[in-house]
Design an enzyme around this catalytic site. Structure first.
Site, PDB file in Angstrom:
ATOM      1  N   ASP A  73      47.764   3.321 -36.745  1.00 47.88           N
ATOM      2  CA  ASP A  73      47.043   4.128 -35.761  1.00 47.88           C
ATOM      3  C   ASP A  73      47.076   3.385 -34.429  1.00 47.88           C
ATOM      4  O   ASP A  73      46.616   2.240 -34.347  1.00 47.88           O
ATOM      5  CB  ASP A  73      45.598   4.293 -36.262  1.00 47.88           C
ATOM      6  CG  ASP A  73      44.729   5.086 -35.315  1.00 47.88           C
ATOM      7  OD1 ASP A  73      45.165   5.397 -34.194  1.00 47.88           O
ATOM      8  OD2 ASP A  73      43.589   5.384 -35.712  1.00 47.88           O
ATOM      9  N   ILE A  74      47.585   4.031 -33.413  1.00 48.80           N
ATOM     10  CA  ILE A  74      47.752   3.327 -32.133  1.00 48.80           C
ATOM     11  C   ILE A  74      46.406   2.971 -31.500  1.00 48.80           C
ATOM     12  O   ILE A  74      46.316   2.018 -30.726  1.00 48.80           O
ATOM     13  CB  ILE A  74      48.643   4.145 -31.174  1.00 48.80           C
ATOM     14  CG1 ILE A  74      49.270   3.223 -30.125  1.00 48.80           C
ATOM     15  CG2 ILE A  74      47.869   5.278 -30.525  1.00 48.80           C
ATOM     16  CD1 ILE A  74      50.432   3.827 -29.390  1.00 48.80           C
ATOM     17  N   ASN A 107      49.420  15.201 -21.600  1.00 45.43           N
ATOM     18  CA  ASN A 107      49.939  16.401 -20.926  1.00 45.43           C
ATOM     19  C   ASN A 107      49.782  16.201 -19.416  1.00 45.43           C
ATOM     20  O   ASN A 107      49.061  15.303 -18.972  1.00 45.43           O
ATOM     21  CB  ASN A 107      49.217  17.660 -21.407  1.00 45.43           C
ATOM     22  CG  ASN A 107      47.712  17.506 -21.329  1.00 45.43           C
ATOM     23  OD1 ASN A 107      47.159  17.323 -20.257  1.00 45.43           O
ATOM     24  ND2 ASN A 107      47.051  17.541 -22.478  1.00 45.43           N
ATOM     25  N   ASP A 136      47.032  12.007 -28.266  1.00 42.90           N
ATOM     26  CA  ASP A 136      46.199  12.152 -27.063  1.00 42.90           C
ATOM     27  C   ASP A 136      44.730  12.348 -27.457  1.00 42.90           C
ATOM     28  O   ASP A 136      43.827  11.658 -26.950  1.00 42.90           O
ATOM     29  CB  ASP A 136      46.723  13.360 -26.266  1.00 42.90           C
ATOM     30  CG  ASP A 136      46.181  13.444 -24.851  1.00 42.90           C
ATOM     31  OD1 ASP A 136      45.483  12.507 -24.425  1.00 42.90           O
ATOM     32  OD2 ASP A 136      46.459  14.449 -24.178  1.00 42.90           O
ATOM     33  N   SER A 179      56.639  12.819 -27.691  1.00 40.58           N
ATOM     34  CA  SER A 179      57.342  14.114 -27.817  1.00 40.58           C
ATOM     35  C   SER A 179      57.754  14.483 -29.241  1.00 40.58           C
ATOM     36  O   SER A 179      58.334  15.551 -29.450  1.00 40.58           O
ATOM     37  CB  SER A 179      58.584  14.203 -26.905  1.00 40.58           C
ATOM     38  OG  SER A 179      58.191  14.383 -25.556  1.00 40.58           O
ATOM     39  N   GLY A 218      55.817  15.126 -31.764  1.00 34.92           N
ATOM     40  CA  GLY A 218      54.809  15.925 -32.460  1.00 34.92           C
ATOM     41  C   GLY A 218      54.760  17.337 -31.911  1.00 34.92           C
ATOM     42  O   GLY A 218      55.704  18.114 -32.081  1.00 34.92           O
TER      43      GLY A 218
HETATM   44  N1  AR6 Z   1      48.594   6.797 -33.748  1.00 36.31           N
HETATM   45  C1  AR6 Z   1      49.958   6.798 -33.705  1.00 36.31           C
HETATM   46  N2  AR6 Z   1      50.689   7.930 -33.709  1.00 36.31           N
HETATM   47  C2  AR6 Z   1      50.021   9.102 -33.761  1.00 36.31           C
HETATM   48  C3  AR6 Z   1      48.620   9.198 -33.801  1.00 36.31           C
HETATM   49  C4  AR6 Z   1      47.893   7.962 -33.806  1.00 36.31           C
HETATM   50  N3  AR6 Z   1      46.556   7.927 -33.830  1.00 36.31           N
HETATM   51  N4  AR6 Z   1      48.269  10.508 -33.834  1.00 36.31           N
HETATM   52  C5  AR6 Z   1      49.413  11.213 -33.824  1.00 36.31           C
HETATM   53  N5  AR6 Z   1      50.478  10.376 -33.782  1.00 36.31           N
HETATM   54  P1  AR6 Z   1      51.861  14.237 -30.358  1.00 36.31           P
HETATM   55  P2  AR6 Z   1      53.709  15.004 -28.190  1.00 36.31           P
HETATM   56  C6  AR6 Z   1      51.921  10.682 -33.725  1.00 36.31           C
HETATM   57  O1  AR6 Z   1      51.785  15.642 -30.807  1.00 36.31           O
HETATM   58  O2  AR6 Z   1      54.683  15.570 -29.170  1.00 36.31           O
HETATM   59  C7  AR6 Z   1      48.877  16.733 -27.042  1.00 36.31           C
HETATM   60  O3  AR6 Z   1      48.066  17.851 -27.197  1.00 36.31           O
HETATM   61  C8  AR6 Z   1      52.393  12.016 -34.233  1.00 36.31           C
HETATM   62  O4  AR6 Z   1      52.491  11.996 -35.656  1.00 36.31           O
HETATM   63  O5  AR6 Z   1      50.588  13.470 -30.272  1.00 36.31           O
HETATM   64  O6  AR6 Z   1      54.228  14.150 -27.074  1.00 36.31           O
HETATM   65  C9  AR6 Z   1      49.050  16.325 -25.595  1.00 36.31           C
HETATM   66  O7  AR6 Z   1      47.897  16.624 -24.834  1.00 36.31           O
HETATM   67  C10 AR6 Z   1      53.754  12.121 -33.573  1.00 36.31           C
HETATM   68  O8  AR6 Z   1      54.737  11.413 -34.325  1.00 36.31           O
HETATM   69  O9  AR6 Z   1      52.553  14.114 -28.880  1.00 36.31           O
HETATM   70  C11 AR6 Z   1      50.234  17.137 -25.166  1.00 36.31           C
HETATM   71  O10 AR6 Z   1      49.851  18.439 -24.780  1.00 36.31           O
HETATM   72  C12 AR6 Z   1      53.556  11.385 -32.245  1.00 36.31           C
HETATM   73  O11 AR6 Z   1      52.302  10.704 -32.351  1.00 36.31           O
HETATM   74  C13 AR6 Z   1      51.082  17.190 -26.409  1.00 36.31           C
HETATM   75  O12 AR6 Z   1      50.175  17.041 -27.493  1.00 36.31           O
HETATM   76  C14 AR6 Z   1      53.506  12.271 -31.013  1.00 36.31           C
HETATM   77  O13 AR6 Z   1      52.870  13.506 -31.340  1.00 36.31           O
HETATM   78  C15 AR6 Z   1      52.067  16.061 -26.474  1.00 36.31           C
HETATM   79  O14 AR6 Z   1      52.911  16.230 -27.582  1.00 36.31           O
END
Ligand code: AR6
Length: 202
Positions: free
Chosen positions: A23-24, A37, A47, A135, A137
């Site tokens: 977990d980051i 975003n 986020d 990006s 997720g």
């Molecule tokens: N620690 C590490 N990695 C994580 C965690 C965590 N706690 N939580 C999720 N991930 P995403 P995006 C991973 O969707 O695709 C938001 O609503 C997750 O499994 O968080 O850049 C923003 O406000 C995935 O592999 O980011 C934007 O609107 C990775 O983090 C949008 O989502 C990125 O997933 C950004 O989307």
């Protein structure tokens, strides 16, 4: 469970790339990077987790950035720093990844998220930075591609901060020449972790 495997990066002997599952929000790096975003308004995914863990100081700092230096929001591929609030990390560096679902498919934009974040981190004086899979997720990129782009971008980055580019940051920038010693990729899931380990050549 979280594992870590440090390795010297051939492109820059001072910069170690590590890959860790976890977990980051609990990382002890000087800075963690948020997959934000453009509105810096918080959201889901990493986020949401970062905002929840950091507390209201982080949202207030984001609102202040929007009110002052970023009235139109943070463009895709760029990065900006705030306080880390209650996080172990001193700073959060927010970057906006390209949204594949919105037709943003240019790898250079995604690479820029990583290099811009490192520029900001270097300007702050951070020695260690943790990245999520930006990006990969909600924004819909394939994690294998994200991993390749991320590792290549970090390897291609040079520790010297870029000059002449004012970076809005609420924390006071600290210039030193120690540079960034560790870039840690922190992945939530096993598949993401494997993708980054492969990309890093482990
Ligand atoms: N620690 C590490 N990695 C994580 C965690 C965590 N706690 N939580 C999720 N991930 P995403 P995006 C991973 O969707 O695709 C938001 O609503 C997750 O499994 O968080 O850049 C923003 O406000 C995935 O592999 O980011 C934007 O609107 C990775 O983090 C949008 O989502 C990125 O997933 C950004 O989307």
């Amino acid at each position: 469970m979280s594992t870590s495997s440090p390795r010297k990066d051939p492109a820059d002997p001072r910069l170690r790339i590590t890959v860790r599952r976890g977990d980051i929000t609990v990382q002890d790096t000087d800075a963690i990077v948020n997959a934000a975003n453009s509105a810096l308004a918080g959201g889901g995914g990493v986020d949401g987790a970062i905002h929840a863990a950091a507390g209201p100081e982080l949202s207030a700092a984001c609102r202040e950035l929007r009110r002052t230096v970023l009235p139109r929001g943070l463009p895709v591929g760029q990065a900006v720093a705030t306080t880390g609030g209650r996080l172990p990390a001193r700073w959060v560096i927010h970057t906006v990844g390209p949204n594949r679902h919105a037709g943003q498919t240019d790898p250079a934009l995604l690479a820029s998220c990583f290099t811009s974040s490192l520029d900001v981190a270097a300007e702050l004086g951070a020695h260690s930075v943790a990245f999520p899979a930006v990006s990969a997720g909600i924004f819909g990129w394939d994690v294998e591609e994200v991993a390749r782009i991320a590792v290549d971008a970090v390897r291609g980055w040079r520790a010297a901060p870029q000059t002449g580019e004012a970076t809005p940051a609420q924390a006071t920038p600290r210039q030193d020449d120690v540079g960034i010693a560790e870039v840690r990729f922190v992945l939530f899931g096993a598949a993401e972790e494997s993708a980054f380990r492969r990309a890093a050549g482990e």
